[in-house]
Design a protein around this motif. Structure first.
Motif, PDB file in Angstrom:
ATOM      1  N   ASP A 299       0.742  -0.660   0.100  1.00  8.51           N
ATOM      2  CA  ASP A 299       0.119  -0.115   0.027  1.00  8.51           C
ATOM      3  C   ASP A 299       0.978   1.176  -0.020  1.00  8.51           C
ATOM      4  O   ASP A 299       2.132   1.091   0.878  1.00  8.51           O
ATOM      5  CB  ASP A 299      -0.652  -0.268   1.068  1.00  8.51           C
ATOM      6  CG  ASP A 299      -1.933   0.919   0.955  1.00  8.51           C
ATOM      7  OD1 ASP A 299      -2.006   2.330   0.126  1.00  8.51           O
ATOM      8  OD2 ASP A 299      -3.058   1.013   2.128  1.00  8.51           O
ATOM      9  N   LEU A 300       0.644   2.051  -1.058  1.00  6.59           N
ATOM     10  CA  LEU A 300       1.170   2.988  -1.733  1.00  6.59           C
ATOM     11  C   LEU A 300       1.254   4.316  -0.052  1.00  6.59           C
ATOM     12  O   LEU A 300       2.236   5.164  -0.261  1.00  6.59           O
ATOM     13  CB  LEU A 300       1.923   3.894  -2.555  1.00  6.59           C
ATOM     14  CG  LEU A 300       2.055   2.908  -3.793  1.00  6.59           C
ATOM     15  CD1 LEU A 300       1.706   3.100  -4.829  1.00  6.59           C
ATOM     16  CD2 LEU A 300       3.933   2.646  -3.470  1.00  6.59           C
ATOM     17  N   ARG A 301       0.361   4.720   0.001  1.00  8.96           N
ATOM     18  CA  ARG A 301      -0.253   4.922   1.251  1.00  8.96           C
ATOM     19  C   ARG A 301       0.626   5.026   2.541  1.00  8.96           C
ATOM     20  O   ARG A 301       1.061   6.134   2.372  1.00  8.96           O
ATOM     21  CB  ARG A 301      -1.537   5.175   1.149  1.00  8.96           C
ATOM     22  CG  ARG A 301      -2.601   6.006   2.117  1.00  8.96           C
ATOM     23  CD  ARG A 301      -4.085   6.573   2.430  1.00  8.96           C
ATOM     24  NE  ARG A 301      -4.808   5.049   2.590  1.00  8.96           N
ATOM     25  CZ  ARG A 301      -4.233   4.593   4.102  1.00  8.96           C
ATOM     26  NH1 ARG A 301      -3.887   5.230   5.250  1.00  8.96           N
ATOM     27  NH2 ARG A 301      -4.982   3.318   4.832  1.00  8.96           N
ATOM     28  N   LEU A 302       0.241   3.755   2.567  1.00  9.35           N
ATOM     29  CA  LEU A 302       1.047   3.882   4.266  1.00  9.35           C
ATOM     30  C   LEU A 302       2.730   3.987   3.890  1.00  9.35           C
ATOM     31  O   LEU A 302       2.662   4.494   5.298  1.00  9.35           O
ATOM     32  CB  LEU A 302       0.370   2.187   4.486  1.00  9.35           C
ATOM     33  CG  LEU A 302      -0.629   2.171   5.095  1.00  9.35           C
ATOM     34  CD1 LEU A 302      -1.382   0.666   5.196  1.00  9.35           C
ATOM     35  CD2 LEU A 302      -1.470   3.268   5.992  1.00  9.35           C
ATOM     36  N   PHE A 303       2.836   3.031   3.432  1.00  6.24           N
ATOM     37  CA  PHE A 303       4.343   3.247   2.550  1.00  6.24           C
ATOM     38  C   PHE A 303       4.727   4.738   2.566  1.00  6.24           C
ATOM     39  O   PHE A 303       6.018   4.800   3.531  1.00  6.24           O
ATOM     40  CB  PHE A 303       4.525   2.358   1.671  1.00  6.24           C
ATOM     41  CG  PHE A 303       5.797   1.896   1.392  1.00  6.24           C
ATOM     42  CD1 PHE A 303       6.346   1.587   2.744  1.00  6.24           C
ATOM     43  CD2 PHE A 303       6.719   2.615   0.455  1.00  6.24           C
ATOM     44  CE1 PHE A 303       7.867   1.396   2.297  1.00  6.24           C
ATOM     45  CE2 PHE A 303       7.900   1.956   0.029  1.00  6.24           C
ATOM     46  CZ  PHE A 303       9.200   1.302   1.535  1.00  6.24           C
ATOM     47  N   LEU A 304       4.136   5.510   1.958  1.00  4.98           N
ATOM     48  CA  LEU A 304       4.624   6.693   2.100  1.00  4.98           C
ATOM     49  C   LEU A 304       4.149   7.375   3.335  1.00  4.98           C
ATOM     50  O   LEU A 304       5.140   8.124   4.297  1.00  4.98           O
ATOM     51  CB  LEU A 304       3.831   7.817   1.694  1.00  4.98           C
ATOM     52  CG  LEU A 304       3.770   9.378   1.057  1.00  4.98           C
ATOM     53  CD1 LEU A 304       5.816   9.379   0.608  1.00  4.98           C
ATOM     54  CD2 LEU A 304       3.166   9.775  -0.214  1.00  4.98           C
TER      55      LEU A 304
END
Length: 502
Positions: A109-114
């Protein structure tokens, strides 16, 4: 197939933010704003080391009334070397982490990673500033903090480019990315102003305040950022472009248009196995072999070497170089250095606009790089004559140096990460972006380090190094530029589109 991303909490908590209450255009704009703020805050938190260099480093030898005692271990005879090594620690970890971050970003998940990357970056930036109040003078502490901070910072770029790439098709991508990529320069400006503004209260505040800023914006990302249109029930913008072309050009053009957009979206009529294949992240070595990736990556190596040398050493240079016979204060030098980044804002937008008009990214990049050589020569020769000359030539240098840098890290990376040779693989963008910017970041690590050593022999030697790096960057793009020109003369489109038809 079930998505690997979860919808942002605020979008679930406020149903009015979801369709049909809000349109695709609304969410595209919100994604641009959120990712813009995210990466601007990343860069704002990177700026303090360059602002405090003249405070930490060796005493300024001049007739100026100001007196710099420095901060051990950076205030000795080898102080500039230690400061350059500090930059190397951060940027080396950043460049290495970039390759892994892109690989991971294509799979989670890019949102959580970011958001995790922003939280870690903010905490580590604050920890560096705490060295002021804790009276830390151990080199290993500052180097260690910078290494870990560089790893967290490397998460940012692959994530934001991949998210924006999900929400926008190829139409006017250069202009959109050019405007959006001004976040780098805007972040540098904000970071410079904040770090310079609080410097008088102690150099620790120059780190703590930007660190808290990136944590705050990270919370915004966690709460509001939608990773892709599909998460909200929208179709890919690339798919909409296909359908629009079909309506205008007729049924007979359907197969051609769909084949050109195959790298951007998954066709609705494919079976489950094909859909699963399109979601399989591309391999690291496979991404390197994609047409155009390696040349642009090595071009960015030298472009970022030049840009990051200015980013990390320009305030120090201004502090130690008299302008109209007067040495500037720490605060004035820090604030004045923002002119370079203001020029970078216009350079990124102009490069994106021109590349869209010419449909030639490499040709545009080479033109900017060639013009930057005389600009740097003029800035070094005449920038110290007066404040007006310094501002004008610094603005011009920033425009020409940062133009191709912004273009390659945004529009070019997005183009290469969604080209049709990937054959439907829609999860390659973060990996390609990480390869290009990761390779560039190796150059970014090398430039400030070399500047720290070479500056002891005189600033003319530093500018000579920058000019040689620019010519090296140009060499890597000559072949692609020739191909672009041939394609334009033959009436064909982008070279990476035509490769797929050969």
């Amino acid at each position: 197939m079930e998505s690997k991303t979860q919808l942002a909490p605020a979008l679930n908590f406020f149903p009015t933010l979801k369709p049909p209450n809000k349109t695709l255009a609304f969410h595209q704009i919100s994604v641009l704003i959120i990712t813009f703020l995210a990466y601007a805050s990343f860069h704002a938190s990177r700026k303090p080391p360059s602002i405090v260099k003249s405070v930490l480093g060796p005493k300024l030898q001049s007739n100026s009334s100001s007196f710099d005692t420095g901060w051990a271990p950076f205030n000795g005879p080898q102080g500039t070397h230690r400061l350059g090594e500090l930059d190397l620690a951060f940027l080396s970890a950043y460049s290495i982490g970039m390759y892994f971050a892109g690989h991971v970003g294509d799979r989670i998940d890019l949102r959580l990673f970011l958001a995790y990357g922003m939280l870690g970056s903010g905490v580590l930036t604050c920890l560096f500033g705490l060295g002021y109040w804790c009276n830390v003078h151990m080199l290993w502490y500052f180097v260690g903090v910078q290494v870990v901070c560089g790893l967290f910072q490397s998460i940012g770029w692959p994530c934001v480019v991949a998210v924006v790439g999900n929400w926008f098709g190829k139409t006017k991508r250069g202009l959109i990315m050019g405007v959006w990529s001004s976040h780098t320069s805007v972040g540098n400006i904000v970071g410079s102003v904040i770090a310079s503004g609080v410097l008088e209260f102690g150099w620790g505040w120059s780190f703590v305040v930007p660190g808290l800023l990136v944590i705050l914006v990270g919370g915004l990302v966690f709460l509001f950022l939608p990773v892709s249109p599909e998460d909200l029930g929208f179709e890919s913008p690339g798919k909409e472009e296909v359908e629009m072309n079909v309506e205008v050009n007729g049924v007979e053009n359907v197969e051609k248009v769909e084949s050109e957009e195959a790298g951007l979206l998954r066709a609705e009529n494919v079976d489950v196995d094909a859909d699963a294949e399109s979601l399989t992240a591309i391999g690291f070595l496979e991404a390197w072999r994609l047409p155009g990736v390696a040349p642009f990556a090595f071009c960015l190596f030298f472009s970022k070497l030049v840009s990051y040398t200015f980013l990390y050493w320009l305030p120090f240079y201004l502090r130690h170089t008299a302008v109209a016979g007067v040495h500037l204060s720490h605060k004035t030098a820090g604030n004045l250095s923002t002119i370079f980044d203001i020029g970078g804002v216009f350079g990124g937008i102009l490069a994106g606009l021109i590349s869209d008009m010419l449909e030639a990214r490499a040709v545009t990049s080479i033109a900017f790089l060639l013009l930057s050589v005389p600009a740097l020569v003029l800035y070094r020769a005449y920038g110290s004559l007066s404040m007006v000359a310094n501002i004008l030539l610094m603005f011009l240098s920033g425009l020409l140096v940062n133009g191709p840098y912004a273009l390659i890290t945004t529009a070019v990376a997005a183009d290469l990460g969604t080209q049709t040779l990937i054959r439907g693989n829609s999860r390659a963008l973060a990996t390609v972006t990480a390869i290009i910017d990761g390779t560039g970041s190796v150059g970014a690590a090398l430039g400030p380090l070399l500047a720290g050593y070479i500056s002891t022999r005189g600033w003319n030697s530093v500018f000579l190094m920058l000019i040689l790096a620019i010519f090296c960057a140009i060499l890597f793009l000559i072949r692609i530029a020739r191909t672009e020109i041939k394609e334009k003369l033959s009436g064909k489109g982008w070279f990476w589109y035509s490769i797929d038809t050969q």
